[in-house]
Structures are given as structure tokens and as C-alpha cells.
Design a protein around this motif. Structure first.
Motif, PDB file in Angstrom:
ATOM      1  N   ASP A   1       0.833  -1.207   0.000  1.00 29.83           N
ATOM      2  CA  ASP A   1       0.000   0.000   0.000  1.00 29.83           C
ATOM      3  C   ASP A   1       0.866   1.254   0.000  1.00 29.83           C
ATOM      4  O   ASP A   1       0.428   2.319  -0.430  1.00 29.83           O
ATOM      5  CB  ASP A   1      -0.884   0.029   1.255  1.00 29.83           C
TER       6      ASP A   1
ATOM      7  N   LYS B   1       2.266   6.091  -3.821  1.00 28.27           N
ATOM      8  CA  LYS B   1       2.402   6.389  -2.402  1.00 28.27           C
ATOM      9  C   LYS B   1       3.811   6.006  -1.942  1.00 28.27           C
ATOM     10  O   LYS B   1       4.073   4.872  -1.574  1.00 28.27           O
ATOM     11  CB  LYS B   1       1.329   5.666  -1.605  1.00 28.27           C
TER      12      LYS B   1
ATOM     13  N   SER C   1       1.624  12.899  -3.827  1.00 27.82           N
ATOM     14  CA  SER C   1       1.617  11.541  -3.310  1.00 27.82           C
ATOM     15  C   SER C   1       3.037  11.036  -3.048  1.00 27.82           C
ATOM     16  O   SER C   1       3.225   9.926  -2.595  1.00 27.82           O
ATOM     17  CB  SER C   1       0.866  10.605  -4.248  1.00 27.82           C
TER      18      SER C   1
ATOM     19  N   LEU D   1      -0.953   8.626   7.424  1.00 29.67           N
ATOM     20  CA  LEU D   1      -2.412   8.744   7.470  1.00 29.67           C
ATOM     21  C   LEU D   1      -2.939   9.668   6.374  1.00 29.67           C
ATOM     22  O   LEU D   1      -3.956   9.384   5.752  1.00 29.67           O
ATOM     23  CB  LEU D   1      -2.870   9.207   8.851  1.00 29.67           C
ATOM     24  N   SER D   2      -2.228  10.763   6.118  1.00 31.32           N
ATOM     25  CA  SER D   2      -2.683  11.673   5.058  1.00 31.32           C
ATOM     26  C   SER D   2      -2.568  11.024   3.680  1.00 31.32           C
ATOM     27  O   SER D   2      -3.420  11.235   2.816  1.00 31.32           O
ATOM     28  CB  SER D   2      -1.924  12.997   5.106  1.00 31.32           C
TER      29      SER D   2
ATOM     30  N   MET E   1      -2.851   7.828   3.056  1.00 25.92           N
ATOM     31  CA  MET E   1      -3.780   6.707   2.934  1.00 25.92           C
ATOM     32  C   MET E   1      -5.213   7.151   2.699  1.00 25.92           C
ATOM     33  O   MET E   1      -6.031   6.382   2.218  1.00 25.92           O
ATOM     34  CB  MET E   1      -3.702   5.804   4.169  1.00 25.92           C
ATOM     35  N   VAL E   2      -5.546   8.393   3.028  1.00 25.59           N
ATOM     36  CA  VAL E   2      -6.918   8.871   2.805  1.00 25.59           C
ATOM     37  C   VAL E   2      -7.095   9.470   1.410  1.00 25.59           C
ATOM     38  O   VAL E   2      -8.202   9.735   1.003  1.00 25.59           O
ATOM     39  CB  VAL E   2      -7.373   9.890   3.868  1.00 25.59           C
ATOM     40  N   GLU E   3      -6.000   9.691   0.686  1.00 30.28           N
ATOM     41  CA  GLU E   3      -6.094  10.275  -0.674  1.00 30.28           C
ATOM     42  C   GLU E   3      -6.568   9.244  -1.656  1.00 30.28           C
ATOM     43  O   GLU E   3      -6.350   8.098  -1.566  1.00 30.28           O
ATOM     44  CB  GLU E   3      -4.731  10.835  -1.095  1.00 30.28           C
TER      45      GLU E   3
END
Length: 130
Positions: free
Chosen positions: A49, A80, A107, A125-126, A128-130
Motif C-alpha cells: 500500500d 504512495k 503523493s 495517514l494523510s 492513505m486517505v487520498e
């Protein structure tokens, strides 16, 4: 569970990164690769991920990694990536293609070692929410 591929050639920095990840309290698994070249195969097999990659490594540098264009699935499509550096490398020292990508594509993130676990958690966290 967040699957992380960490690309770091220094065993001491691997330990420090694992400690920083543990302190984030994020549910994760991590696999370490010793070079950007080794990580190419791991990306296809592990399907992470998130990639956390040192910039200064033998062979392909971490910042050169985002410009790799392989046959088959395109690695540059992996969006990412957190780059780590122990050096002071302003973006102007990157090649023009890498500089453009780092500036325009949020990213990709660059953080300086030693890694602060609070900063690392916020960035993960930022991303993973994109």
C-alpha cells in the motif's frame, strides 16, 4: 492492515524505521528490501500500500526510482512513496523530471532522518486517505 515495503540498505536505519513505525500505533506489516533494484520485484509480489524508501542507496537512487519505466506494469504508477534522507538535498539538486514530479505530485513525500514517529504517522495517514 497497511502493507509497507521499506527500501533501506543500512541495517541500523532499518531498525530505527521499524521502531518509528511501531511508535505510530498504525496496524501495519513491513517487508524490507535492500535496494531500489530489489524492490521492483517486491512491488509486483507484495503489492504494498505504501513504499518508504531511502534516497541514498547503491545502484538506483531512491529519487531516481520514480522515473523508472519497466516493461510490464509501470512502476511509476505507484503513487504512495515516502522518501527518507539523512542528507540536506534541496529539490533543485534532483534531475528535472524528478524535481517536477516531487513538486507537482503530492503523493510523494520527502522526510529527513532521523524519522520522527509523529511526523511519520501524520504523513502515512494523510497519504492513505487520498
Amino acid at each position: 492492515m497497511l502493507k509497507i515495503l521499506a527500501v533501506e540498505d543500512n541495517p541500523g536505519d532499518q531498525v530505527l524505521l521499524k521502531e518509528a513505525l511501531t511508535e505510530t500505533d498504525i496496524d501495519y506489516s513491513v517487508k524490507f528490501s535492500l535496494s531500489a533494484t530489489d524492490s521492483i520485484q517486491d512491488i509486483y509480489v507484495e503489492k504494498p500500500d505504501l513504499i518508504i524508501m531511502d534516497i541514498n542507496m547503491p545502484g538506483i537512487r531512491g529519487d531516481e526510482f520514480i522515473g523508472i519505466d519497466q516493461t510490464g506494469p509501470n512502476i511509476t504508477g505507484f503513487k504512495k512513496v515516502i522518501f527518507l534522507t539523512g542528507a540536506d538535498l534541496p529539490e533543485s539538486q534532483y534531475d528535472p523530471q524528478t524535481q517536477k514530479i516531487l513538486i507537482e505530485d503530492r503523493s510523494y513525500t520527502l522526510i529527513k532522518k532521523p524519522v520522527n514517529h509523529n511526523d511519520l504517522k501524520r504523513i502515512i495517514l494523510s497519504m492513505m486517505v487520498e
